[in-house]
Design an enzyme around this catalytic site. Structure first.
Site, short mmCIF file in Angstrom:
data_model
loop_
_atom_site.label_atom_id
_atom_site.label_comp_id
_atom_site.label_asym_id
_atom_site.label_seq_id
_atom_site.Cartn_x
_atom_site.Cartn_y
_atom_site.Cartn_z
N ASN A 7 -20.81 0.26 -1.41
CA ASN A 7 -20.74 -1.02 -1.37
C ASN A 7 -21.70 -1.64 -0.69
OD1 ASN A 7 -19.93 -3.93 -1.06
ND2 ASN A 7 -17.88 -3.46 -0.58
N ARG A 64 -20.43 -1.25 -6.01
CA ARG A 64 -19.90 -2.81 -6.43
C ARG A 64 -21.00 -3.49 -6.51
NH1 ARG A 64 -19.18 -6.64 -1.95
NH2 ARG A 64 -17.59 -8.50 -2.72
N HIS A 181 -6.04 -13.17 -1.80
CA HIS A 181 -6.79 -12.35 -0.99
C HIS A 181 -7.35 -13.31 0.39
CE1 HIS A 181 -9.96 -9.19 -0.54
NE2 HIS A 181 -10.64 -10.22 0.00
N ARG A 214 -17.17 -20.57 5.18
CA ARG A 214 -17.40 -21.30 3.97
C ARG A 214 -16.49 -22.47 3.81
NH1 ARG A 214 -17.22 -16.07 0.09
NH2 ARG A 214 -18.20 -14.81 1.72
N MET A 256 -9.44 -15.97 12.88
CA MET A 256 -8.06 -16.48 12.42
C MET A 256 -7.17 -16.17 13.62
SD MET A 256 -5.84 -18.63 10.92
CE MET A 256 -6.70 -18.85 9.32
N ARG A 257 -7.39 -14.93 14.26
CA ARG A 257 -6.53 -14.58 15.51
C ARG A 257 -6.76 -15.39 16.64
NH1 ARG A 257 -8.66 -8.46 15.14
NH2 ARG A 257 -10.47 -9.66 14.78
N GLU A 306 -2.69 -9.67 5.26
CA GLU A 306 -1.82 -8.48 5.72
C GLU A 306 -1.30 -8.56 7.09
OE1 GLU A 306 -3.76 -5.19 4.53
OE2 GLU A 306 -4.72 -5.70 2.68
#
Length: 368
Positions: A7, A64, A181, A214, A256-257, A306
């Site tokens: 990837n 990928r 996602h 973004r 985000m944490r 998750e």
């Protein structure tokens, strides 16, 4: 089959070696070509990968590739014609396709007798019907410049939708699943019978949900206004919307944490950003419920999906009338199923595994 998955990102190479579904080795080389980085370029990175894994008995290499345009709807064995096609698509993915091409070139050079296969992020979304992929602009312009919705994160959405159906004991061919996602990049997808019929990212990965850096969806006039009135050059606007927008632009923090911690402390900017992030998810869930007609499941995946019970709860709050609810205890524990018993729509948390999905697609098209 023994398969090496590569990837190649714009400044990183992630790799994983599989024997069947078992992982034999994996790693990540970051900051390629940057000051203080590990290696000077992608060729050096790939050489390091090849030297660090056991390639004896290798059956294939899976790459990928972010953008396959409308030309590639499935994993495809790499030849000179494919390389030329991916080169032609560079204007649609100027950061990602050149990196993938570098990885492909080095792997073909170092392993000339091993089959190489490209797996495209966009391929899963080729089943979106024309009314979902077309933009309402001049058709001649759209056709000439390849302007349409392509969608991304296809390997993740395909894998997670299939695993959701397995989790619930549903036939994948009939299951209706909304996959979310949510990572630093984020997208939603409506999956009907294993086929993508709508997705939030568009011609580029900039559209749709709010992301780490973004913007997601904005009125196109914002760009014209920043150019004509604020006097910003187009390149600077593009850089701002892709690297300095989203949670970064709203809070100065793309993690985000950290945003959740600041929100808990009463930080107003973090609170607004969190609420905006979750509202946008809720809007897409409602839209995709309408497109699908009904949903068997809504599934959260990727880093935030998750690991953040707060995002999951806030994104689906207030939807009980649509048969969507979250059980607080199950959500807090991070159970695989977090909706109450007997809910009309099952809410799931399913870890994604894009490298495994790539390996499985590679194995599926090669002779045994």
């Amino acid at each position: 089959m023994k398969i090496l998955v590569i990837n190649s990102g714009s400044s990183s190479v992630k790799y994983r070696l599989f024997d069947g579904t078992a992982t034999l080795a994996k790693g990540l080389i970051e900051r390629i070509g940057e000051e203080g980085g590990e290696v000077a370029d992608h060729e050096a990175a790939l050489q390091r990968v090849m030297a660090s894994v056991d390639l004896a008995g290798l059956d294939a290499v899976g790459h990928r590739v972010v953008h396959g345009g409308t030309e590639f709807a499935d994993a495809t064995v790499i030849d000179d014609n494919l390389v030329a096609a991916v080169e032609r698509l560079i204007p649609l993915a100027p950061l990602h396709n050149p990196a993938a091409l570098s990885g492909i070139a080095v792997a073909r050079k170092l392993l000339p007798d091993v089959p190489q296969v490209a797996v495209f992020d966009t391929a899963f979304h080729q089943t979106i019907p024309p009314e979902g992929s077309a933009y309402a602009i001049d058709t001649a312009l759209a056709e000439r410049w390849q302007i349409r919705r392509y969608g991304f994160h296809g390997t993740s959405h395909a894998y997670v939708a299939r695993k959701t159906a397995e989790l619930l004991g549903l036939p994948s061919a009939t299951a209706k699943v909304i996959t979310l996602h949510l990572g630093n990049g984020a997208s939603a997808c409506a999956v009907d019978g294993g086929r993508s019929i709508a997705t939030s990212m568009g011609m580029s990965p900039l559209a749709g949900l709010v992301m780490g850096t973004r913007s997601g969806d904005i009125d196109p006039t914002v760009i014209f206004h920043l150019h004509r009135v604020a006097g910003l050059p187009i390149d600077e606007i593009e850089r701002s919307l892709t690297r300095s927008a989203g949670m970064q632009g709203l809070t100065g923090d793309n993690d985000m944490r950290a945003v959740e911690h600041r929100r808990e402390q009463g930080d107003r900017a973090a609170t607004v950003a969190f609420d905006l992030y979750c509202r946008r998810i809720k809007e897409y869930v409602g839209m995709y419920l309408a497109v699908l007609g009904r949903a068997d499941a809504i599934t959260f995946t990727a880093g935030i999906g998750e690991k953040s019970p707060e995002v999951r709860a806030a994104s689906l709050a207030g939807l009980a009338a649509l048969g969507i609810a979250i059980d607080e205890d199950r959500n807090g524990r991070g159970d695989r199923i977090i909706s109450p018993e007997g809910a009309a729509v099952t809410v799931c948390v399913v870890p994604t595994d894009e490298e495994l999905e790539i390996a499985e697609q590679v194995a599926a098209i090669l002779p045994r």
